[in-house]
Design a protein around this motif. Structure first.
Motif, PDB file in Angstrom:
ATOM      1  N   SER A   1     -31.473 -54.871  -5.941  1.00  0.00           N
ATOM      2  CA  SER A   1     -31.605 -53.298  -6.278  1.00  0.00           C
ATOM      3  C   SER A   1     -33.122 -52.990  -5.537  1.00  0.00           C
ATOM      4  N   GLY A   2     -32.857 -51.681  -4.995  1.00  0.00           N
ATOM      5  CA  GLY A   2     -33.819 -51.122  -4.322  1.00  0.00           C
ATOM      6  C   GLY A   2     -34.970 -50.516  -4.860  1.00  0.00           C
ATOM      7  N   PRO A   3     -35.618 -49.422  -4.565  1.00  0.00           N
ATOM      8  CA  PRO A   3     -35.643 -49.007  -3.211  1.00  0.00           C
ATOM      9  C   PRO A   3     -36.369 -49.963  -2.093  1.00  0.00           C
ATOM     10  N   TYR A   4     -35.834 -50.357  -0.918  1.00  0.00           N
ATOM     11  CA  TYR A   4     -36.348 -51.120   0.296  1.00  0.00           C
ATOM     12  C   TYR A   4     -37.023 -49.926   1.190  1.00  0.00           C
ATOM     13  N   ASP A   5     -38.292 -50.118   1.629  1.00  0.00           N
ATOM     14  CA  ASP A   5     -39.075 -49.508   2.487  1.00  0.00           C
ATOM     15  C   ASP A   5     -38.526 -49.594   4.095  1.00  0.00           C
ATOM     16  N   LEU A   6     -38.075 -50.968   4.227  1.00  0.00           N
ATOM     17  CA  LEU A   6     -37.474 -51.042   5.602  1.00  0.00           C
ATOM     18  C   LEU A   6     -36.331 -52.167   5.636  1.00  0.00           C
ATOM     19  N   VAL A   7     -35.530 -51.775   6.552  1.00  0.00           N
ATOM     20  CA  VAL A   7     -34.417 -52.824   6.493  1.00  0.00           C
ATOM     21  C   VAL A   7     -34.066 -53.172   7.946  1.00  0.00           C
ATOM     22  N   PHE A   8     -33.906 -54.529   8.277  1.00  0.00           N
ATOM     23  CA  PHE A   8     -33.874 -55.013   9.430  1.00  0.00           C
ATOM     24  C   PHE A   8     -32.412 -55.699   9.511  1.00  0.00           C
ATOM     25  N   ILE A   9     -31.276 -55.148  10.302  1.00  0.00           N
ATOM     26  CA  ILE A   9     -29.965 -55.670  10.372  1.00  0.00           C
ATOM     27  C   ILE A   9     -29.474 -56.505  11.696  1.00  0.00           C
ATOM     28  N   ASP A  10     -29.436 -57.693  11.238  1.00  0.00           N
ATOM     29  CA  ASP A  10     -29.215 -58.575  12.573  1.00  0.00           C
ATOM     30  C   ASP A  10     -28.285 -59.840  12.178  1.00  0.00           C
ATOM     31  N   ALA A  11     -27.153 -59.648  11.767  1.00  0.00           N
ATOM     32  CA  ALA A  11     -26.215 -60.385  11.306  1.00  0.00           C
ATOM     33  C   ALA A  11     -24.972 -60.318  12.062  1.00  0.00           C
ATOM     34  N   ASP A  12     -23.844 -60.561  11.121  1.00  0.00           N
ATOM     35  CA  ASP A  12     -22.448 -60.500  11.887  1.00  0.00           C
ATOM     36  C   ASP A  12     -22.025 -58.793  12.101  1.00  0.00           C
ATOM     37  N   LYS A  13     -21.997 -58.805  13.735  1.00  0.00           N
ATOM     38  CA  LYS A  13     -21.843 -57.184  13.926  1.00  0.00           C
ATOM     39  C   LYS A  13     -20.476 -56.457  13.372  1.00  0.00           C
ATOM     40  N   GLN A  14     -19.498 -57.311  13.128  1.00  0.00           N
ATOM     41  CA  GLN A  14     -18.543 -56.554  12.349  1.00  0.00           C
ATOM     42  C   GLN A  14     -18.491 -55.963  11.282  1.00  0.00           C
ATOM     43  N   ASN A  15     -19.927 -56.167  10.432  1.00  0.00           N
ATOM     44  CA  ASN A  15     -20.180 -55.461   9.153  1.00  0.00           C
ATOM     45  C   ASN A  15     -21.305 -54.548   9.396  1.00  0.00           C
ATOM     46  N   ASN A  16     -22.043 -54.336  10.666  1.00  0.00           N
ATOM     47  CA  ASN A  16     -22.927 -53.518  10.944  1.00  0.00           C
ATOM     48  C   ASN A  16     -22.802 -52.196  10.127  1.00  0.00           C
ATOM     49  N   SER A  17     -21.712 -51.573   9.923  1.00  0.00           N
ATOM     50  CA  SER A  17     -21.598 -50.218   9.469  1.00  0.00           C
ATOM     51  C   SER A  17     -21.609 -50.344   7.789  1.00  0.00           C
ATOM     52  N   ARG A  18     -20.994 -51.452   7.388  1.00  0.00           N
ATOM     53  CA  ARG A  18     -21.342 -51.883   5.695  1.00  0.00           C
ATOM     54  C   ARG A  18     -22.644 -52.010   5.671  1.00  0.00           C
ATOM     55  N   TYR A  19     -23.506 -52.781   6.463  1.00  0.00           N
ATOM     56  CA  TYR A  19     -24.750 -53.029   6.347  1.00  0.00           C
ATOM     57  C   TYR A  19     -25.734 -51.679   6.284  1.00  0.00           C
ATOM     58  N   LEU A  20     -25.489 -50.721   7.143  1.00  0.00           N
ATOM     59  CA  LEU A  20     -26.207 -49.377   7.176  1.00  0.00           C
ATOM     60  C   LEU A  20     -25.642 -48.500   6.028  1.00  0.00           C
ATOM     61  N   GLU A  21     -24.713 -48.789   5.363  1.00  0.00           N
ATOM     62  CA  GLU A  21     -24.251 -48.127   3.969  1.00  0.00           C
ATOM     63  C   GLU A  21     -24.996 -48.543   3.167  1.00  0.00           C
ATOM     64  N   TRP A  22     -25.340 -50.018   3.021  1.00  0.00           N
ATOM     65  CA  TRP A  22     -26.186 -50.500   1.931  1.00  0.00           C
ATOM     66  C   TRP A  22     -27.410 -50.226   1.989  1.00  0.00           C
ATOM     67  N   ALA A  23     -27.979 -49.954   3.382  1.00  0.00           N
ATOM     68  CA  ALA A  23     -29.373 -49.605   3.667  1.00  0.00           C
ATOM     69  C   ALA A  23     -29.551 -48.122   3.022  1.00  0.00           C
ATOM     70  N   VAL A  24     -28.675 -47.570   2.986  1.00  0.00           N
ATOM     71  CA  VAL A  24     -28.860 -45.961   2.444  1.00  0.00           C
ATOM     72  C   VAL A  24     -28.679 -46.200   1.078  1.00  0.00           C
ATOM     73  N   ARG A  25     -27.914 -46.977   0.513  1.00  0.00           N
ATOM     74  CA  ARG A  25     -27.715 -47.099  -1.106  1.00  0.00           C
ATOM     75  C   ARG A  25     -28.991 -47.939  -1.615  1.00  0.00           C
ATOM     76  N   LEU A  26     -29.471 -48.875  -0.937  1.00  0.00           N
ATOM     77  CA  LEU A  26     -30.730 -49.466  -1.375  1.00  0.00           C
ATOM     78  C   LEU A  26     -31.954 -48.876  -0.872  1.00  0.00           C
ATOM     79  N   GLY A  27     -31.975 -47.878  -0.187  1.00  0.00           N
ATOM     80  CA  GLY A  27     -33.101 -47.264   0.551  1.00  0.00           C
ATOM     81  C   GLY A  27     -33.574 -45.971  -0.445  1.00  0.00           C
ATOM     82  N   ARG A  28     -34.258 -45.130   0.469  1.00  0.00           N
ATOM     83  CA  ARG A  28     -34.531 -43.841  -0.128  1.00  0.00           C
ATOM     84  C   ARG A  28     -34.886 -42.940   1.006  1.00  0.00           C
TER      85      ARG A  28
END
Ligand code: SAM
Length: 217
Positions: A127-154
């Motif tokens: 559960s968020g909110p996170y202040d900073l998100v660093f994405i560096d994993a399986d590239k196929q899921n990049n867009s899903r991770y960005l959506e999660w960054a919005v959901r768990l961010g502010r």
């Protein structure tokens, strides 16, 4: 990925003269190599950039997707204020083990939780909110991770996405590189209404690449 010798030499010079990694950073790289892990961590220049971004943004809650041996985790955790915390997500238990050891050796065990499992499953439990998100994993899921960054961010959450240029493969996503179409998809998402973003190109020991830097709108 091919690095021109001068790019690597310049990176080493900058690392030595400006970035100045500590013994804990060197140790993390050495343990990773000794355990036969792939050398796909961020360059020290980028690790230091992540450290500075945590400080500049005043982030106290940080989320990382893709831990490997904890090299970037160490840089970010060192920038956290008292009481700050980093959650880092790693699929492979053997990578998570090495990361935990490296974080403990750096005196950061209390500040970091390494979560083992598929990131998409772990994210659903956080559960968020996170202040900073660093994405560096399986590239196929990049867009899903960005959506999660919005959901768990502010609004204002800082997002960093690594490997955004990938030797320029974004110019020909159908050219055979399996990750290229997903990188393009995630960059289009960053250019859309959810984010304010840019991409900085980099050249160094990891070849020609870059990272996207964004804030959640
Ligand atoms: N951020 C690290 C650093 O700079 O030190 C490097 C991370 S490395 C490029 C990517 C990591 O993501 C690998 O350790 C890999 O096992 C992990 N990974 C790949 N797919 C994953 C998934 N679906 N969920 C979580 N981690 C994953």
């Amino acid at each position: 990925h091919v690095a021109q010798p001068e790019w690597t030499e310049v990176e080493r010079w900058l690392t030595r003269t400006v970035v100045k990694p500590g013994p804990e950073h060197e140790r993390a790289l050495e343990t990773a190599e000794a355990r036969g892990m792939p050398p796909i961590e961020v360059q020290p220049t980028s690790g230091k950039l992540l450290n500075l971004l945590v400080r500049i943004s005043g982030a106290a809650r940080v989320l990382e997707i893709g831990t490997l041996a904890g090299f970037s985790s160490i840089w970010m955790a060192q920038a956290l204020p008292a009481g700050g915390h980093l959650d880092t997500l790693e699929y492979l238990p053997e990578h998570a083990d090495v990361a935990r050891q490296n974080l403990a050796a750096a005196g950061l065990a209390e500040k970091v939780t390494v979560h083992v499992g598929r990131a998409l499953e772990t994210l659903a439990r956080l559960s968020g909110p996170y202040d900073l998100v660093f994405i560096d994993a399986d590239k196929q899921n990049n867009s899903r991770y960005l959506e999660w960054a919005v959901r768990l961010g502010r609004p204002g959450t800082v997002v960093v996405l690594d490997n955004a240029v990938w030797e320029g493969t974004l110019l020909h996503p159908d050219g055979g590189d399996q990750d290229a179409p997903f990188i393009v998809e995630s960059l289009e998402l960053l250019g859309g209404p959810l984010f304010d973003a840019t991409v900085v190109q980099t050249a160094g020991s990891k070849g020609w690449d870059g990272f996207a830097l964004a804030v959640v709108r």
